[in-house]
Design a protein around this motif. Sequence first.
Motif, PDB file in Angstrom:
ATOM      1  N   ARG A  12     124.728 -37.912 -39.944  1.00 37.27           N
ATOM      2  CA  ARG A  12     125.489 -38.722 -40.890  1.00 37.27           C
ATOM      3  C   ARG A  12     124.623 -39.369 -41.968  1.00 37.27           C
ATOM      4  O   ARG A  12     125.141 -39.851 -42.966  1.00 37.27           O
ATOM      5  CB  ARG A  12     126.256 -39.807 -40.142  1.00 37.27           C
ATOM      6  CG  ARG A  12     127.410 -39.237 -39.364  1.00 37.27           C
ATOM      7  CD  ARG A  12     128.310 -40.337 -38.846  1.00 37.27           C
ATOM      8  NE  ARG A  12     129.351 -39.746 -38.045  1.00 37.27           N
ATOM      9  CZ  ARG A  12     129.646 -40.108 -36.822  1.00 37.27           C
ATOM     10  NH1 ARG A  12     128.978 -41.087 -36.250  1.00 37.27           N
ATOM     11  NH2 ARG A  12     130.603 -39.521 -36.165  1.00 37.27           N
TER      12      ARG A  12
ATOM     13  N   GLN B 174     125.771 -35.793 -17.830  1.00 35.51           N
ATOM     14  CA  GLN B 174     126.535 -36.571 -18.809  1.00 35.51           C
ATOM     15  C   GLN B 174     125.668 -37.668 -19.419  1.00 35.51           C
ATOM     16  O   GLN B 174     125.754 -37.938 -20.602  1.00 35.51           O
ATOM     17  CB  GLN B 174     127.779 -37.171 -18.143  1.00 35.51           C
ATOM     18  CG  GLN B 174     128.700 -37.905 -19.088  1.00 35.51           C
ATOM     19  CD  GLN B 174     129.448 -36.961 -20.009  1.00 35.51           C
ATOM     20  OE1 GLN B 174     129.542 -35.770 -19.746  1.00 35.51           O
ATOM     21  NE2 GLN B 174     129.971 -37.489 -21.089  1.00 35.51           N
ATOM     22  N   CYS B 175     124.830 -38.276 -18.645  1.00 33.51           N
ATOM     23  CA  CYS B 175     123.979 -39.359 -19.121  1.00 33.51           C
ATOM     24  C   CYS B 175     122.992 -38.865 -20.176  1.00 33.51           C
ATOM     25  O   CYS B 175     122.751 -39.544 -21.170  1.00 33.51           O
ATOM     26  CB  CYS B 175     123.242 -39.984 -17.941  1.00 33.51           C
ATOM     27  SG  CYS B 175     122.251 -41.406 -18.397  1.00 33.51           S
TER      28      CYS B 175
ATOM     29  N   LEU C 114     123.405 -36.292 -22.201  1.00 33.59           N
ATOM     30  CA  LEU C 114     124.150 -36.007 -23.420  1.00 33.59           C
ATOM     31  C   LEU C 114     124.506 -37.279 -24.177  1.00 33.59           C
ATOM     32  O   LEU C 114     124.496 -37.299 -25.406  1.00 33.59           O
ATOM     33  CB  LEU C 114     125.404 -35.197 -23.101  1.00 33.59           C
ATOM     34  CG  LEU C 114     125.170 -33.768 -22.616  1.00 33.59           C
ATOM     35  CD1 LEU C 114     126.486 -33.103 -22.255  1.00 33.59           C
ATOM     36  CD2 LEU C 114     124.424 -32.959 -23.643  1.00 33.59           C
ATOM     37  N   GLU C 115     124.826 -38.329 -23.460  1.00 33.86           N
ATOM     38  CA  GLU C 115     125.150 -39.594 -24.120  1.00 33.86           C
ATOM     39  C   GLU C 115     123.922 -40.175 -24.823  1.00 33.86           C
ATOM     40  O   GLU C 115     124.038 -40.759 -25.896  1.00 33.86           O
ATOM     41  CB  GLU C 115     125.697 -40.593 -23.103  1.00 33.86           C
ATOM     42  CG  GLU C 115     127.091 -40.242 -22.624  1.00 33.86           C
ATOM     43  CD  GLU C 115     127.565 -41.159 -21.508  1.00 33.86           C
ATOM     44  OE1 GLU C 115     126.796 -42.043 -21.070  1.00 33.86           O
ATOM     45  OE2 GLU C 115     128.714 -40.979 -21.072  1.00 33.86           O
ATOM     46  N   LYS C 116     122.749 -40.002 -24.239  1.00 28.81           N
ATOM     47  CA  LYS C 116     121.521 -40.505 -24.860  1.00 28.81           C
ATOM     48  C   LYS C 116     121.170 -39.715 -26.119  1.00 28.81           C
ATOM     49  O   LYS C 116     120.602 -40.266 -27.057  1.00 28.81           O
ATOM     50  CB  LYS C 116     120.358 -40.433 -23.871  1.00 28.81           C
ATOM     51  CG  LYS C 116     120.458 -41.432 -22.754  1.00 28.81           C
ATOM     52  CD  LYS C 116     119.281 -41.301 -21.815  1.00 28.81           C
ATOM     53  CE  LYS C 116     119.379 -42.272 -20.666  1.00 28.81           C
ATOM     54  NZ  LYS C 116     118.257 -42.140 -19.720  1.00 28.81           N
ATOM     55  N   VAL C 117     121.481 -38.438 -26.144  1.00 28.16           N
ATOM     56  CA  VAL C 117     121.158 -37.590 -27.279  1.00 28.16           C
ATOM     57  C   VAL C 117     122.218 -37.699 -28.376  1.00 28.16           C
ATOM     58  O   VAL C 117     121.903 -37.622 -29.561  1.00 28.16           O
ATOM     59  CB  VAL C 117     121.000 -36.122 -26.818  1.00 28.16           C
ATOM     60  CG1 VAL C 117     120.847 -35.175 -27.987  1.00 28.16           C
ATOM     61  CG2 VAL C 117     119.824 -35.992 -25.873  1.00 28.16           C
ATOM     62  N   HIS C 118     123.468 -37.881 -27.997  1.00 31.01           N
ATOM     63  CA  HIS C 118     124.566 -37.875 -28.961  1.00 31.01           C
ATOM     64  C   HIS C 118     124.426 -38.953 -30.026  1.00 31.01           C
ATOM     65  O   HIS C 118     124.614 -38.681 -31.212  1.00 31.01           O
ATOM     66  CB  HIS C 118     125.908 -38.023 -28.236  1.00 31.01           C
ATOM     67  CG  HIS C 118     127.068 -38.005 -29.180  1.00 31.01           C
ATOM     68  ND1 HIS C 118     127.612 -39.153 -29.695  1.00 31.01           N
ATOM     69  CD2 HIS C 118     127.756 -36.978 -29.720  1.00 31.01           C
ATOM     70  CE1 HIS C 118     128.600 -38.846 -30.500  1.00 31.01           C
ATOM     71  NE2 HIS C 118     128.715 -37.524 -30.533  1.00 31.01           N
ATOM     72  N   GLY C 119     124.089 -40.155 -29.658  1.00 34.20           N
ATOM     73  CA  GLY C 119     123.983 -41.251 -30.620  1.00 34.20           C
ATOM     74  C   GLY C 119     122.942 -41.014 -31.699  1.00 34.20           C
ATOM     75  O   GLY C 119     123.271 -41.035 -32.895  1.00 34.20           O
TER      76      GLY C 119
ATOM     77  N   PHE D 110     121.469 -38.193 -32.559  1.00 33.17           N
ATOM     78  CA  PHE D 110     121.786 -36.966 -33.295  1.00 33.17           C
ATOM     79  C   PHE D 110     122.927 -37.211 -34.280  1.00 33.17           C
ATOM     80  O   PHE D 110     122.873 -36.769 -35.424  1.00 33.17           O
ATOM     81  CB  PHE D 110     122.156 -35.840 -32.328  1.00 33.17           C
ATOM     82  CG  PHE D 110     122.430 -34.536 -33.008  1.00 33.17           C
ATOM     83  CD1 PHE D 110     121.388 -33.793 -33.523  1.00 33.17           C
ATOM     84  CD2 PHE D 110     123.727 -34.067 -33.147  1.00 33.17           C
ATOM     85  CE1 PHE D 110     121.630 -32.591 -34.162  1.00 33.17           C
ATOM     86  CE2 PHE D 110     123.972 -32.874 -33.782  1.00 33.17           C
ATOM     87  CZ  PHE D 110     122.935 -32.126 -34.286  1.00 33.17           C
ATOM     88  N   SER D 111     123.930 -37.937 -33.861  1.00 31.28           N
ATOM     89  CA  SER D 111     125.051 -38.266 -34.739  1.00 31.28           C
ATOM     90  C   SER D 111     124.591 -39.099 -35.927  1.00 31.28           C
ATOM     91  O   SER D 111     125.015 -38.865 -37.062  1.00 31.28           O
ATOM     92  CB  SER D 111     126.121 -39.008 -33.940  1.00 31.28           C
ATOM     93  OG  SER D 111     127.211 -39.337 -34.768  1.00 31.28           O
ATOM     94  N   ASN D 112     123.731 -40.068 -35.692  1.00 31.08           N
ATOM     95  CA  ASN D 112     123.201 -40.887 -36.791  1.00 31.08           C
ATOM     96  C   ASN D 112     122.367 -40.055 -37.756  1.00 31.08           C
ATOM     97  O   ASN D 112     122.428 -40.260 -38.973  1.00 31.08           O
ATOM     98  CB  ASN D 112     122.362 -42.039 -36.244  1.00 31.08           C
ATOM     99  CG  ASN D 112     123.205 -43.064 -35.522  1.00 31.08           C
ATOM    100  OD1 ASN D 112     124.408 -43.163 -35.745  1.00 31.08           O
ATOM    101  ND2 ASN D 112     122.580 -43.816 -34.636  1.00 31.08           N
TER     102      ASN D 112
END
Length: 83
Positions: A17, A2-3, A5-10, A12-14
């Motif tokens: 967008r 989970q950790c 994925l949280e590091k990659v999500h931010g 990647f999301s930016n």
Amino acid sequence: MQCILEKVHGPFSNFIRAQTTSSIFLLVATITALWWANSAYSAFYLELINTPIGFIVGDLEIRATFKHIINDGLMVIFFFSLV
């Protein structure tokens, strides 16, 4: 897990967008299509973009070529993603 994925999500999301992301994808797709259409593989390119695809449900039949789907479908999504 989970950790990670949280590091990659931010980031990647930016990236997704960002307004420049759509422009980069469009530029890469344009350059690729121009190269492909003017290369020795142009016959395959023309065959591919004119390939009909679709589906039939009962009496309803929806059929279009890849070129039609790209022009009318994906470009709409691209331009709405800029808003």
